[in-house]
Design an enzyme around this catalytic site. Structure first.
Site, short mmCIF file in Angstrom:
data_model
loop_
_atom_site.label_atom_id
_atom_site.label_comp_id
_atom_site.label_asym_id
_atom_site.label_seq_id
_atom_site.Cartn_x
_atom_site.Cartn_y
_atom_site.Cartn_z
N ASP A 212 0.83 -1.21 0.00
CA ASP A 212 0.00 0.00 0.00
C ASP A 212 0.87 1.26 0.00
OD1 ASP A 212 -2.81 1.01 0.50
OD2 ASP A 212 -1.75 1.96 2.16
N GLU A 266 1.60 -0.29 -4.85
CA GLU A 266 0.59 0.69 -5.25
C GLU A 266 1.31 2.01 -5.45
OE1 GLU A 266 -1.92 2.46 -2.43
OE2 GLU A 266 -3.60 2.63 -3.79
#
Ligand code: TEU
Length: 571
Positions: A212, A266
């Site tokens: 993330d 990401e």
């Protein structure tokens, strides 16, 4: 095995093949996937119960959004304990059963690690916050509060990225909610503890990580103010810290290199020019990136803007070109942070929803990169008809509402009109399994989030019973992709970048040439086939069972029709 899989010995061996390049990945948002114990919340046993449905698509891996213990301020992206399963999701035994049940179906499990920040209820932050002399103080980014807010960094969820801590008067940094304090990766103890967490899950048998906002982990600790231009899109500054590559190479050296693990970062804020720095295989950092360039093409922050097909196509060509031969992209149109693909880039009207959902699937599964399918995309699930701000769940919506509407900058009507098109909540409504109460997602009277009222028409049971459904098309498309390595490793060329309605591209690997044509419009379009000295075979269309030799030099594509044609090498 059909032609196209058995590359001749030379070609096959000249390819450096990786499972994660050939895999099709299915993303699950556990809160909204399937509830097994009637508490209105999805859980791990619920996922186990649906593995045959997932395996039926022919996918090779699951990306599981955060399953860890969390107060759920940001629906799990605020982790309280990295080694514990959220109670509502089940137990660690349930996780182990999911891992094994997936493996028994030849499906790998990728888990979602949030390493840029933790929950403010994580024991590290509780200790760090306890006082300036706490041994964990430097696990997070604190600044003396005597001079006021340290700089003008904004949070993505509204307001400042600095939160004043009353106990010490100091400020701590949080790029997202104040309940998500950013870790201080400059602290070697933080890195060592994070690497231990990664080893814990890899030793359990996960096949890798979706990382993330991983480019955000390095900060310029002098914290200069952002310029007005940077303030418009802070993600570009946040993803450009001085030591991000040092830390990713250390992560690879210390952990990943010792496992056959896939990493997908990401890459919010990473430009296509900088992308190779993260995924070039010679740099030993990450394997692939999730770029936002396509899904945010028509966005200005929370506001919706227009997009054109030439601009859409240009992004893919640019991403493909700049990632080069030694990098790799994730290909997707849906995830838990973006509106539903068929409502965003397709046509979710009753007349064209099915055709356009299939057409978009054709794109995702034939471009160069690893395809990621988001739960419900295989059914053509659509955006939710939000009317009032109270209907939204997302902390980002609440934070932006407070800043822009309550702050008097925009009217409620204007804000809602944009969020009805852009909100992350569109993707977070419960999976639609059947036409029964709550779409079969839960036996509870009230699910945690409202079910889209169109569940009576759009649901898995209906699609499984219909040979021409979107789900069935995904099955045929994934099978075709698996049989043609050119759709994985083949070069990509856009044949008509300027066309406003057609997306036509070639995938070429050795003597295998595949042509993909997608009509992004409600009008018929004429596709002129390139002369290749051999006739094209029509391999798959999304509208009919049309197959076989194409004897003319042009093909009429119906509204939202997609076609995959091939000239397959004889050598
Ligand atoms: O998302 C990064 C991120 O910034 C996007 O959520 C989105 O662009 C955001 O709404 C800003 O406009 C990751 C996760 O995918 C997301 O769900 C989390 O909320 C976020 O990080 C914080 O962990």
């Amino acid at each position: 095995m059909s032609k196209g899989t058995e590359l001749d010995f030379d070609r096959q061996n000249s390819l450096e093949r990786h499972w994660w390049k050939e895999a099709v990945v299915y993303q699950i948002y556990p809160l909204s996937f399937a509830d097994s114990d009637a508490d209105g919340i999805g859980d791990l046993p619920g996922i186990i119960g649906k593995l045959d449905y997932i395996a039926g698509l022919g996918v090779d891996a699951i990306w599981l959004c955060p399953h860890f213990d969390s107060p759920n301020v940001d629906n799990g992206y605020d982790i309280r304990d990295y080694r514990k399963v959220l109670r509502e999701f089940g137990t660690m035994d349930d996780f182990d059963r999911l891992l094994e049940a997936a493996r028994s179906r030849n499906i790998r499990l990728i888990i979602d690690l949030v390493l840029n920040h933790t929950s403010d209820q994580h024991e590290w932050f509780v200790e760090s916050r306890s006082g300036r002399d706490s041994p964990k103080r430097n696990y997070y980014v604190w600044r003396d509060g005597s001079g006021g807010v340290p700089n003008n960094f904004p949070s993505f969820f509204g307001g400042s990225a600095w939160q004043k801590d009353d106990a010490s008067g100091d400020y701590y940094l949080h790029y997202f909610a104040k309940e998500q304090p950013d870790l201080n990766w400059d602290n070697p103890h933080v890195r060592a503890d994070v690497f231990d967490i990664m080893r814990f899950w890899l030793d359990k048998g996960v096949a890798g990580f979706r990382l993330d906002v991983i480019p955000f982990i390095s900060k310029d600790q002098t914290f200069p103010d952002l310029t007005p231009e940077q303030l418009e899109a802070p993600q570009f500054a946040y993803s450009d810290g001085p030591l991000v590559h040092d830390y990713l190479q250390e992560m690879n050296r210390e952990v990943l290199a010792h496992y056959d693990a896939m990493t997908v970062g990401e890459a919010y804020g990473v430009t296509d020019v900088k992308a190779p720095l993260f995924v070039d295989e010679d740099r030993h950092e990450l394997d692939m990136l999730i770029s936002f360039d396509v899904v945010r093409l028509d966005r200005n922050g929370w506001r919706k803007t227009d997009w054109s097909l030439p601009a859409f196509k240009a992004v893919y060509s640019r991403l493909d070109r700049t990632i080069g031969a030694s990098g790799w992209n994730a290909i997707f149109l849906s995830n838990h942070d973006n509106p539903r693909a068929v409502s965003h880039f397709g046509d979710d009207t009753p007349e064209f929803r099915v055709a356009s959902a299939k057409a978009l699937a054709t794109l995702v599964l034939t471009l160069r990169g690893t395809p990621f399918i988001y739960q419900g995309e295989e059914l053509g699930m659509t955006n939710f008809p939000f009317q009032h701000v109270e209907e939204f769940d997302d902390i980002e919506v609440k934070g932006q509402w407070a800043e822009h509407v309550l702050g008097g900058k925009v009217s409620p009507e204007c804000f809602i009109a944009h969020l009805r098109q852009t909100s992350r909540d569109h993707a977070r409504t419960p999976m639609q399994w059947n036409g029964n109460t709550n779409a079969g997602f839960t036996a509870a009277e009230k699910p945690w989030f409202a079910v889209n009222p169109n569940y009576t028409e759009i649901n898995a049971e209906a699609d499984l019973a219909n040979e021409n459904s979107i789900y069935r098309y995904f099955q045929r498309l994934i099978a075709l992709r698996r049989s043609k390595l050119a759709l994985t490793y083949g070069d990509y060329v856009d044949l008509d970048p300027a066309h406003k309605k057609l997306f036509v591209y070639m995938r070429t690997l050795g003597a295998d040439r595949l042509l993909v044509a997608i009509n992004f419009s409600r009008e018929p379009q004429l596709l002129e086939l390139p002369a290749m000295g051999a006739s094209w075979d029509l391999l798959l269309t999304n509208l009919s069972g049309r197959q076989g030799k194409v004897l003319s030099s042009e093909v009429q594509l119906a509204p939202w029709e997609s076609a995959i044609l091939g000239i397959l090498g004889t050598d």
